[in-house]
Motif scaffolding. Sequence first.
Motif, PDB file in Angstrom:
ATOM      1  N   UNK A 113       0.865  -1.251   0.107  1.00 59.05           N
ATOM      2  CA  UNK A 113      -0.037   0.049   0.154  1.00 59.05           C
ATOM      3  C   UNK A 113       0.706   1.311  -0.150  1.00 59.05           C
ATOM      4  N   UNK A 114       0.322   2.132  -0.962  1.00 61.72           N
ATOM      5  CA  UNK A 114       1.202   3.323  -1.099  1.00 61.72           C
ATOM      6  C   UNK A 114       1.276   3.988   0.232  1.00 61.72           C
ATOM      7  N   UNK A 115       2.602   4.509   0.771  1.00 56.49           N
ATOM      8  CA  UNK A 115       2.836   5.247   1.930  1.00 56.49           C
ATOM      9  C   UNK A 115       2.336   4.474   2.930  1.00 56.49           C
ATOM     10  N   UNK A 116       2.081   3.370   3.078  1.00 53.81           N
ATOM     11  CA  UNK A 116       1.693   2.411   4.427  1.00 53.81           C
ATOM     12  C   UNK A 116       0.160   3.107   4.836  1.00 53.81           C
ATOM     13  N   UNK A 117      -0.496   3.572   3.679  1.00 52.94           N
ATOM     14  CA  UNK A 117      -1.803   4.021   3.821  1.00 52.94           C
ATOM     15  C   UNK A 117      -2.774   2.978   4.410  1.00 52.94           C
ATOM     16  N   UNK A 118      -2.735   1.715   4.354  1.00 55.28           N
ATOM     17  CA  UNK A 118      -3.673   0.936   5.058  1.00 55.28           C
ATOM     18  C   UNK A 118      -2.929   0.299   6.139  1.00 55.28           C
ATOM     19  N   UNK A 119      -1.722   0.148   5.994  1.00 55.52           N
ATOM     20  CA  UNK A 119      -0.744  -0.430   7.273  1.00 55.52           C
ATOM     21  C   UNK A 119      -1.036   0.343   8.651  1.00 55.52           C
ATOM     22  N   UNK A 120      -0.987   1.917   8.253  1.00 59.54           N
ATOM     23  CA  UNK A 120      -0.946   2.816   9.385  1.00 59.54           C
ATOM     24  C   UNK A 120      -2.469   2.611   9.881  1.00 59.54           C
ATOM     25  N   UNK A 121      -3.463   2.010   9.141  1.00 61.13           N
ATOM     26  CA  UNK A 121      -4.937   2.143   9.676  1.00 61.13           C
ATOM     27  C   UNK A 121      -4.903   0.784  10.404  1.00 61.13           C
ATOM     28  N   UNK A 122      -4.502  -0.434   9.951  1.00 57.54           N
ATOM     29  CA  UNK A 122      -4.751  -1.599  10.279  1.00 57.54           C
ATOM     30  C   UNK A 122      -3.946  -1.803  11.459  1.00 57.54           C
ATOM     31  N   UNK A 123      -2.893  -1.298  11.704  1.00 53.61           N
ATOM     32  CA  UNK A 123      -2.099  -1.378  12.913  1.00 53.61           C
ATOM     33  C   UNK A 123      -2.794  -1.220  14.063  1.00 53.61           C
ATOM     34  N   UNK A 124      -3.720  -0.244  14.226  1.00 51.35           N
ATOM     35  CA  UNK A 124      -4.478   0.132  15.253  1.00 51.35           C
ATOM     36  C   UNK A 124      -5.978  -0.595  15.587  1.00 51.35           C
ATOM     37  N   UNK A 125      -6.132  -1.380  14.654  1.00 50.06           N
ATOM     38  CA  UNK A 125      -7.308  -2.204  14.646  1.00 50.06           C
ATOM     39  C   UNK A 125      -6.886  -3.653  15.631  1.00 50.06           C
ATOM     40  N   UNK A 126      -7.899  -4.004  16.365  1.00 52.88           N
ATOM     41  CA  UNK A 126      -7.962  -5.085  17.221  1.00 52.88           C
ATOM     42  C   UNK A 126      -8.648  -6.349  16.550  1.00 52.88           C
ATOM     43  N   UNK A 127      -8.321  -7.448  17.093  1.00 56.33           N
ATOM     44  CA  UNK A 127      -9.186  -8.625  16.289  1.00 56.33           C
ATOM     45  C   UNK A 127     -10.565  -8.361  16.330  1.00 56.33           C
ATOM     46  N   UNK A 128     -11.083  -8.004  17.369  1.00 59.29           N
ATOM     47  CA  UNK A 128     -12.470  -7.381  17.408  1.00 59.29           C
ATOM     48  C   UNK A 128     -13.073  -6.691  16.120  1.00 59.29           C
ATOM     49  N   UNK A 129     -12.292  -5.603  16.153  1.00 65.76           N
ATOM     50  CA  UNK A 129     -12.373  -4.578  15.191  1.00 65.76           C
ATOM     51  C   UNK A 129     -12.422  -5.058  13.902  1.00 65.76           C
ATOM     52  N   UNK A 130     -11.329  -6.037  13.596  1.00 69.46           N
ATOM     53  CA  UNK A 130     -11.196  -6.580  12.158  1.00 69.46           C
ATOM     54  C   UNK A 130     -12.583  -7.358  11.886  1.00 69.46           C
ATOM     55  N   UNK A 131     -12.865  -8.236  12.876  1.00 73.68           N
ATOM     56  CA  UNK A 131     -13.928  -9.126  12.756  1.00 73.68           C
ATOM     57  C   UNK A 131     -15.221  -8.376  12.396  1.00 73.68           C
ATOM     58  N   UNK A 132     -15.460  -7.149  13.265  1.00 70.43           N
ATOM     59  CA  UNK A 132     -16.675  -6.334  13.147  1.00 70.43           C
ATOM     60  C   UNK A 132     -16.541  -5.574  11.939  1.00 70.43           C
ATOM     61  N   UNK A 133     -15.532  -5.116  11.563  1.00 74.49           N
ATOM     62  CA  UNK A 133     -15.574  -4.181  10.224  1.00 74.49           C
ATOM     63  C   UNK A 133     -15.859  -5.183   9.033  1.00 74.49           C
ATOM     64  N   UNK A 134     -15.211  -6.332   8.848  1.00 76.91           N
ATOM     65  CA  UNK A 134     -15.222  -7.245   7.907  1.00 76.91           C
ATOM     66  C   UNK A 134     -16.609  -7.738   7.494  1.00 76.91           C
ATOM     67  N   UNK A 135     -17.251  -7.969   8.956  1.00 78.68           N
ATOM     68  CA  UNK A 135     -18.782  -8.455   8.663  1.00 78.68           C
ATOM     69  C   UNK A 135     -19.652  -7.408   8.083  1.00 78.68           C
ATOM     70  N   UNK A 136     -19.151  -6.223   8.547  1.00 78.03           N
ATOM     71  CA  UNK A 136     -19.990  -4.941   8.425  1.00 78.03           C
ATOM     72  C   UNK A 136     -19.746  -4.726   6.485  1.00 78.03           C
ATOM     73  N   UNK A 137     -18.587  -5.029   6.149  1.00 78.50           N
ATOM     74  CA  UNK A 137     -18.363  -4.783   4.829  1.00 78.50           C
ATOM     75  C   UNK A 137     -19.210  -5.742   3.862  1.00 78.50           C
ATOM     76  N   UNK A 138     -19.358  -7.077   4.524  1.00 80.41           N
ATOM     77  CA  UNK A 138     -20.010  -7.977   3.572  1.00 80.41           C
ATOM     78  C   UNK A 138     -21.315  -7.757   3.402  1.00 80.41           C
ATOM     79  N   UNK A 139     -21.832  -6.768   3.990  1.00 78.52           N
ATOM     80  CA  UNK A 139     -23.343  -6.444   3.895  1.00 78.52           C
ATOM     81  C   UNK A 139     -23.694  -5.303   3.235  1.00 78.52           C
ATOM     82  N   UNK A 140     -22.399  -4.828   2.412  1.00 78.64           N
ATOM     83  CA  UNK A 140     -22.593  -3.504   1.560  1.00 78.64           C
ATOM     84  C   UNK A 140     -23.106  -4.128   0.119  1.00 78.64           C
ATOM     85  N   UNK A 141     -24.141  -3.415  -0.627  1.00 78.36           N
ATOM     86  CA  UNK A 141     -24.447  -3.820  -1.694  1.00 78.36           C
ATOM     87  C   UNK A 141     -23.607  -3.267  -2.924  1.00 78.36           C
TER      88      UNK A 141
END
Length: 318
Positions: free
Chosen positions: A290-318
């Motif tokens: 990812x250019x300039x660590x744009x996603x790494x800088x965000x993901x590094x602050x996410x807990x396992x629970x955050x990842x679980x929750x946000x991934x679940x939410x994204x699967x509901x997007x139409x």
Amino acid sequence: MKKIIFSLLVALSSVSAVQAADANAGKEKSVTCSACHGPTGVSASPMFPNLAGQNDAYIIKQLKDFKSGARTDAMMAPMAANLSEADMADLAAHFSGLPSANEQAAASASTGSSTDAAPVSAPAAGNVEIVASTPASAIYAGNVAAGKDKALACAACHGADGNSLVPMYPSLAGQSANYIAKQLADFKSGDRNDPVMAGMVAALSKEDMNDLAAFFAVQSKNAGTGESNEVGHKLYIGGDADKGVTACIACHGVAGKGMKQAGFPSITGQSKDYLKKQLASFRDGSRGNDNNGIMRNIAIKLSDADIEAVAQYITSLK
Ligand code: HEC
Ligand code: HEC
Ligand code: HEC
């Protein structure tokens, strides 16, 4: 006379002491901004304003207004939300000190076209491939019909029409062509590691990659069918100010369709397994393309629970 100069110097030094803005610190903090405003403060997309050479007081005021909500913009609000006053001053010092767009263009013109140096406004490392005023034919640099033939080799995993049926394999349908082409190039160069894909791309030329990207980009992607998730929804649209997580919506959009021009991928229609794997890989750095660590800088602050929750939410997007 001496006295005047002396008091001028005192005045000047106290002005800079009051502002205490540090352009070098601002440069480091501007890494996240460069995806949209360009690495030299000159944006390559008509959607994003240039910041190079702008007055610093004006920049600070806009950032404060985005933060307070006095000026509203879905992209800038989450960007400004995490900035302190010192950050704003540093960023303003950095951007105001850069040569303006016109000066940068003149400088690159006068260095002549004989050098192979990239134009000053070229996106960093060519990663965020912003297409600006390029016509559609150039965005889809590839040939859709040729891509269709070449995509036979991909069908077993990504689906004949780019809609994958297997959770391990991402869907490619409707993804932006420049993002697909970039991923293929990254798998080939090793900037993105995946043993399966490394084998797939080894023999692909740039033309093949463009053709494949063009073919998948014009396929229609199946809508997400997952259930929504309240915690994930909140994180997606609002980020997490305490942890300094930028809202996903800023770059991936309300419906998860991304922003083609800025190189922000569509993330709808992907399986939860795939989404979780990518977020975890950005977090531990095993995906670092990812250019300039744009996603790494965000993901590094996410807990396992955050990842679980946000991934679940994204699967509901139409
Ligand atoms: C996801 C893309 C994106 C990112 C990343 C981003 N911006 Fe922006 N920025 C925008 C857009 C879009 C606008 C125009 C908003 C509008 O239309 O009102 C803007 C406007 C601005 C403005 C106002 C410019 C003007 O002339 O009024 C400033 C200042 C600014 N951004 C600074 C920053 C800084 C500093 C960062 C990094 C901390 C940053 N931006 C990151 C998209 C982005
Ligand atoms: C044997 C299975 C397999 C085949 C065949 C295959 N891929 Fe993949 N592909 C994968 C896997 C697995 C990933 C996810 C890698 C990861 O987890 O990072 C992937 C990822 C990708 C991505 C990145 C998608 C994203 O959203 O970031 C692209 C683009 C891609 N493949 C294109 C292709 C193309 C084009 C072909 C045909 C030339 C192809 N793949 C053939 C298994 C396959
Ligand atoms: C400042 C912009 C920005 C923000 C904010 C952002 N992303 Fe991303 N995201 C990107 C970019 C750019 C990429 C592609 C990197 C690359 O070139 O491989 C990406 C890639 C991804 C991918 C991998 C897509 C694929 O097909 O492999 C996922 C999943 C993702 N982001 C989820 C999120 C989530 C969840 C959030 C919020 C917590 C978020 N992003 C916030 C810019 C952003």
